[in-house]
Write a protein that holds these residues in place. Structure first.
Motif, PDB file in Angstrom:
ATOM      1  N   MET A   8      43.010  41.186  25.468  1.00  0.00           N
ATOM      2  CA  MET A   8      43.486  40.385  26.598  1.00  0.00           C
ATOM      3  C   MET A   8      42.290  39.763  27.304  1.00  0.00           C
ATOM      4  SD  MET A   8      44.252  43.169  29.605  1.00  0.00           S
ATOM      5  CE  MET A   8      42.893  44.163  30.247  1.00  0.00           C
ATOM      6  N   LYS A   9      42.557  38.685  28.029  1.00  0.00           N
ATOM      7  CA  LYS A   9      41.511  38.001  28.779  1.00  0.00           C
ATOM      8  C   LYS A   9      41.390  38.608  30.170  1.00  0.00           C
ATOM      9  CE  LYS A   9      40.013  33.234  29.702  1.00  0.00           C
ATOM     10  NZ  LYS A   9      40.415  31.811  29.587  1.00  0.00           N
ATOM     11  N   ALA A  10      40.146  38.784  30.639  1.00  0.00           N
ATOM     12  CA  ALA A  10      39.926  39.407  31.943  1.00  0.00           C
ATOM     13  C   ALA A  10      38.605  38.937  32.533  1.00  0.00           C
ATOM     14  CB  ALA A  10      39.934  40.924  31.821  1.00  0.00           C
ATOM     15  N   VAL A  11      38.467  39.140  33.846  1.00  0.00           N
ATOM     16  CA  VAL A  11      37.201  38.948  34.545  1.00  0.00           C
ATOM     17  C   VAL A  11      36.592  40.332  34.738  1.00  0.00           C
ATOM     18  CG1 VAL A  11      36.099  38.236  36.690  1.00  0.00           C
ATOM     19  CG2 VAL A  11      37.970  36.869  35.737  1.00  0.00           C
ATOM     20  N   TYR A  12      35.348  40.523  34.259  1.00  0.00           N
ATOM     21  CA  TYR A  12      34.778  41.868  34.336  1.00  0.00           C
ATOM     22  C   TYR A  12      33.281  41.827  34.639  1.00  0.00           C
ATOM     23  CZ  TYR A  12      33.436  40.913  29.441  1.00  0.00           C
ATOM     24  OH  TYR A  12      32.920  40.358  28.296  1.00  0.00           O
ATOM     25  N   LEU A  13      32.815  42.941  35.203  1.00  0.00           N
ATOM     26  CA  LEU A  13      31.411  43.088  35.555  1.00  0.00           C
ATOM     27  C   LEU A  13      30.645  43.689  34.395  1.00  0.00           C
ATOM     28  CD1 LEU A  13      31.749  44.567  39.163  1.00  0.00           C
ATOM     29  CD2 LEU A  13      31.007  42.247  38.578  1.00  0.00           C
ATOM     30  N   THR A  14      29.495  43.096  34.079  1.00  0.00           N
ATOM     31  CA  THR A  14      28.614  43.640  33.046  1.00  0.00           C
ATOM     32  C   THR A  14      27.386  44.306  33.654  1.00  0.00           C
ATOM     33  OG1 THR A  14      27.413  41.541  32.845  1.00  0.00           O
ATOM     34  CG2 THR A  14      29.344  41.862  31.426  1.00  0.00           C
ATOM     35  N   GLY A  15      27.192  44.130  34.957  1.00  0.00           N
ATOM     36  CA  GLY A  15      26.045  44.698  35.658  1.00  0.00           C
ATOM     37  C   GLY A  15      26.197  44.399  37.136  1.00  0.00           C
ATOM     38  N   HIS A  16      25.077  44.369  37.856  1.00  0.00           N
ATOM     39  CA  HIS A  16      25.111  44.052  39.273  1.00  0.00           C
ATOM     40  C   HIS A  16      24.065  42.991  39.571  1.00  0.00           C
ATOM     41  CE1 HIS A  16      27.939  47.217  40.046  1.00  0.00           C
ATOM     42  NE2 HIS A  16      27.139  48.113  39.489  1.00  0.00           N
ATOM     43  N   GLY A  17      24.429  42.062  40.450  1.00  0.00           N
ATOM     44  CA  GLY A  17      23.527  40.964  40.782  1.00  0.00           C
ATOM     45  C   GLY A  17      24.308  39.804  41.354  1.00  0.00           C
ATOM     46  N   VAL A  60      26.475  38.280  36.247  1.00  0.00           N
ATOM     47  CA  VAL A  60      27.018  39.549  35.748  1.00  0.00           C
ATOM     48  C   VAL A  60      28.543  39.536  35.712  1.00  0.00           C
ATOM     49  CG1 VAL A  60      25.001  40.779  36.629  1.00  0.00           C
ATOM     50  CG2 VAL A  60      27.113  40.733  38.001  1.00  0.00           C
ATOM     51  N   VAL A  61      29.149  38.413  36.100  1.00  0.00           N
ATOM     52  CA  VAL A  61      30.615  38.285  36.097  1.00  0.00           C
ATOM     53  C   VAL A  61      31.015  37.505  34.852  1.00  0.00           C
ATOM     54  CG1 VAL A  61      32.637  37.428  37.320  1.00  0.00           C
ATOM     55  CG2 VAL A  61      30.698  38.354  38.606  1.00  0.00           C
ATOM     56  N   ALA A  62      31.680  38.184  33.925  1.00  0.00           N
ATOM     57  CA  ALA A  62      32.057  37.573  32.649  1.00  0.00           C
ATOM     58  C   ALA A  62      33.558  37.325  32.586  1.00  0.00           C
ATOM     59  CB  ALA A  62      31.639  38.473  31.497  1.00  0.00           C
ATOM     60  N   VAL A  63      33.950  36.308  31.823  1.00  0.00           N
ATOM     61  CA  VAL A  63      35.353  36.050  31.516  1.00  0.00           C
ATOM     62  C   VAL A  63      35.489  36.118  30.007  1.00  0.00           C
ATOM     63  CG1 VAL A  63      37.267  34.434  31.706  1.00  0.00           C
ATOM     64  CG2 VAL A  63      35.531  34.515  33.514  1.00  0.00           C
ATOM     65  N   GLY A  64      36.269  37.066  29.545  1.00  0.00           N
ATOM     66  CA  GLY A  64      36.381  37.221  28.102  1.00  0.00           C
ATOM     67  C   GLY A  64      37.373  38.293  27.720  1.00  0.00           C
ATOM     68  N   GLU A  65      37.290  38.738  26.483  1.00  0.00           N
ATOM     69  CA  GLU A  65      38.258  39.689  25.954  1.00  0.00           C
ATOM     70  C   GLU A  65      37.917  41.121  26.361  1.00  0.00           C
ATOM     71  OE1 GLU A  65      41.132  39.151  24.226  1.00  0.00           O
ATOM     72  OE2 GLU A  65      40.750  37.059  24.775  1.00  0.00           O
ATOM     73  N   ARG A  66      38.956  41.841  26.757  1.00  0.00           N
ATOM     74  CA  ARG A  66      38.850  43.259  27.081  1.00  0.00           C
ATOM     75  C   ARG A  66      39.996  43.990  26.388  1.00  0.00           C
ATOM     76  NH1 ARG A  66      35.494  46.339  28.566  1.00  0.00           N
ATOM     77  NH2 ARG A  66      36.488  47.329  30.346  1.00  0.00           N
ATOM     78  N   PRO A  67      39.848  45.295  26.138  1.00  0.00           N
ATOM     79  CA  PRO A  67      40.920  46.030  25.460  1.00  0.00           C
ATOM     80  C   PRO A  67      42.210  46.031  26.282  1.00  0.00           C
ATOM     81  CG  PRO A  67      38.868  47.280  25.451  1.00  0.00           C
ATOM     82  CD  PRO A  67      38.660  46.116  26.376  1.00  0.00           C
ATOM     83  N   THR A  83      36.755  45.735  34.924  1.00  0.00           N
ATOM     84  CA  THR A  83      37.544  44.584  35.330  1.00  0.00           C
ATOM     85  C   THR A  83      37.623  44.511  36.850  1.00  0.00           C
ATOM     86  OG1 THR A  83      38.864  44.762  33.316  1.00  0.00           O
ATOM     87  CG2 THR A  83      39.775  43.442  35.096  1.00  0.00           C
ATOM     88  N   MET A  84      37.466  43.310  37.391  1.00  0.00           N
ATOM     89  CA  MET A  84      37.461  43.101  38.834  1.00  0.00           C
ATOM     90  C   MET A  84      38.885  42.921  39.367  1.00  0.00           C
ATOM     91  SD  MET A  84      34.209  40.478  39.199  1.00  0.00           S
ATOM     92  CE  MET A  84      34.116  40.658  41.000  1.00  0.00           C
ATOM     93  N   GLY A  85      39.000  42.929  40.702  1.00  0.00           N
ATOM     94  CA  GLY A  85      40.256  42.591  41.355  1.00  0.00           C
ATOM     95  C   GLY A  85      41.002  43.774  41.933  1.00  0.00           C
ATOM     96  N   LEU A  86      41.366  43.688  43.229  1.00  0.00           N
ATOM     97  CA  LEU A  86      42.101  44.764  43.894  1.00  0.00           C
ATOM     98  C   LEU A  86      43.593  44.505  43.947  1.00  0.00           C
ATOM     99  CD1 LEU A  86      39.131  45.270  45.045  1.00  0.00           C
ATOM    100  CD2 LEU A  86      40.310  46.376  46.945  1.00  0.00           C
ATOM    101  N   ASP A  87      43.971  43.294  44.288  1.00  0.00           N
ATOM    102  CA  ASP A  87      45.396  43.014  44.492  1.00  0.00           C
ATOM    103  C   ASP A  87      45.916  42.090  43.401  1.00  0.00           C
ATOM    104  OD1 ASP A  87      44.633  40.374  45.227  1.00  0.00           O
ATOM    105  OD2 ASP A  87      44.492  40.931  47.329  1.00  0.00           O
ATOM    106  N   GLY A  88      47.225  41.993  43.286  1.00  0.00           N
ATOM    107  CA  GLY A  88      47.784  41.127  42.267  1.00  0.00           C
ATOM    108  C   GLY A  88      49.297  41.186  42.230  1.00  0.00           C
ATOM    109  N   ALA A  89      49.867  40.301  41.426  1.00  0.00           N
ATOM    110  CA  ALA A  89      51.316  40.254  41.242  1.00  0.00           C
ATOM    111  C   ALA A  89      51.610  39.754  39.833  1.00  0.00           C
ATOM    112  CB  ALA A  89      51.958  39.332  42.283  1.00  0.00           C
ATOM    113  N   GLY A  90      52.732  40.210  39.304  1.00  0.00           N
ATOM    114  CA  GLY A  90      53.095  39.807  37.953  1.00  0.00           C
ATOM    115  C   GLY A  90      54.503  40.240  37.607  1.00  0.00           C
ATOM    116  N   VAL A  91      54.755  40.394  36.311  1.00  0.00           N
ATOM    117  CA  VAL A  91      56.091  40.705  35.805  1.00  0.00           C
ATOM    118  C   VAL A  91      56.006  41.958  34.934  1.00  0.00           C
ATOM    119  CG1 VAL A  91      57.972  39.879  34.335  1.00  0.00           C
ATOM    120  CG2 VAL A  91      56.802  38.290  35.871  1.00  0.00           C
ATOM    121  N   ILE A  92      56.959  42.871  35.129  1.00  0.00           N
ATOM    122  CA  ILE A  92      56.982  44.108  34.349  1.00  0.00           C
ATOM    123  C   ILE A  92      57.260  43.787  32.885  1.00  0.00           C
ATOM    124  CG2 ILE A  92      58.212  46.272  33.945  1.00  0.00           C
ATOM    125  CD1 ILE A  92      58.644  46.488  36.935  1.00  0.00           C
ATOM    126  N   GLU A  93      56.356  44.294  32.022  1.00  0.00           N
ATOM    127  CA  GLU A  93      56.449  44.046  30.588  1.00  0.00           C
ATOM    128  C   GLU A  93      56.985  45.256  29.824  1.00  0.00           C
ATOM    129  OE1 GLU A  93      54.856  41.207  27.376  1.00  0.00           O
ATOM    130  OE2 GLU A  93      55.317  41.000  29.504  1.00  0.00           O
TER     131      GLU A  93
END
Length: 344
Positions: free
Chosen positions: A1-10, A14-21, A60-70
């Motif tokens: 799946m596609k996600a925004v994730y941290l690879t380090g600090h700075g 260090v903020v990547a957009v790509g595939e995550r499990p 993966t970043m992000g605290l809040d969100g909304a979506g649809v139950i899968e």
């Protein structure tokens, strides 16, 4: 799946957009196809250092969100596949003394999405079923996502901690940020008179358009003098504060005798002068607050639906434009929430 994730600090490097499990759903959990999330100041903190917050990279970043139950277990009361839901960001133990008395926001083993565990800026999210609240009818996913942190924080500050009543007066520092704007919207809907501060005139003008009863340009005007002018030298019943050291003296001196000062942040420093004599002579109440309980989020959602209160979304970004969104948040120039559209 596609996600925004941290690879380090700075910085944004260090903020990547790509595939995550894809997360693996366990018994009692619900798999949500995420549609939107919004940014919060803690996203910048986690990017910059994350100091003091136990976490493992990549995350993966992000605290809040909304979506649809899968996907979900066969029977989860109040939930069904295909349902639109918003996310409560605190995963709690359910067993400690605080969870047992319905104060899970004080849970001794709490893990927050986007801080201690993978967050909401991803195409899919797995959380316990209890962490999902049905979206208000007719809302966008971006609006629903915004309730989970800023509006929940403001709700607990005003309702639970400060016990705000209709007809009382409130001073809100730093209008334009998500928590302060939520405080203005909620306090007005509760029947309070609300005064706000900002160093930017355009934000004050927009606050007036949203219903603020008085505005104070804190770079050009003395906040305490203006509060006394607006209240007939009385002071306000509630000071709503998330700025910290830079405004703490003004916060104390703006409160009426017996007034309540509720604070949830310290972006300008966390070691202000105490002025204890003012606190005890005027019998001020100083109340700390952060986030809120699940039942508070449920009450907030009902209140907003009934009162027609909707989070103000300044701008919506695509997932691939996360760097621009973080830059906008870091600038402090926004007026309202910065949303990220994950799907659609």
């Amino acid at each position: 799946m596609k996600a925004v994730y941290l690879t380090g600090h700075g910085g944004n490097e260090v903020v990547a957009v790509g595939e995550r499990p894809l997360p693996e759903r366990r018994a009692g959990e619900v798999l949500v196809r995420m549609h939107a999330a919004t940014l919060n100041r803690v996203d910048l903190y986690m990017r910059d250092s994350g100091a003091g917050i136990t976490h493992t990279l990549p995350q993966t970043m992000g605290l809040d969100g909304a979506g649809v139950i899968e996907a979900m277990d066969a029977e989860e009361p109040g939930l069904h596949i295909g349902q639109k839901v918003l996310v409560y960001p605190a995963v709690t133990c359910g067993a400690c003394e605080f969870c047992q008395r319905g104060q899970e926001v004080l849970c001794t083993r709490m893990s927050l999405l986007g801080e201690h565990r993978d967050g909401t800026l991803s195409e899919y999210l797995c959380v316990p079923a209890r962490n999902l609240v049905p979206m208000p009818e007719g809302w966008t996913f971006e609006e629903a996502a915004a309730l989970g942190v800023n509006h929940l924080t403001a709700w607990r500050m005003l309702v639970t901690q400060a016990r705000l009543q209709a007809g009382e007066t409130v001073l809100i520092f730093g209008i334009g940020g998500g928590v302060s704007l939520a405080g203005l919207q909620l306090a007005k809907a509760m029947g309070a008179r609300v005064f706000v501060t900002s160093t930017q005139q355009d934000k004050l003008d927009r606050a007036l358009a949203l219903g603020a009863d008085g505005v104070i340009h804190s770079r050009e005007q003395d906040v305490v003098q203006q509060v006394m002018r607006l209240t007939g030298k009385r002071g306000v019943d509630v000071v709503f504060e998330n700025v910290g050291q830079a405004v703490w003296d003004s916060a104390l001196r703006s409160a009426v005798r017996g007034g309540r000062i509720v604070t949830c942040g310290a972006t300008t420093g966390d070691q202000p002068g105490a002025d204890l004599r003012r606190v005890f002579i005027r019998q001020l109440q100083i109340l700390g607050s952060t986030l809120g309980n699940l039942d508070e989020l449920q009450a907030l959602t009902r209140f907003c639906a009934q009162q027609g209160v909707r989070p103000l979304i300044e701008q919506t970004y695509a997932l691939d434009d996360i760097h621009a969104a973080l830059d906008r948040l870091a600038s402090g120039q926004q007026f309202g929430k910065l949303a990220v559209r994950i799907r659609g």
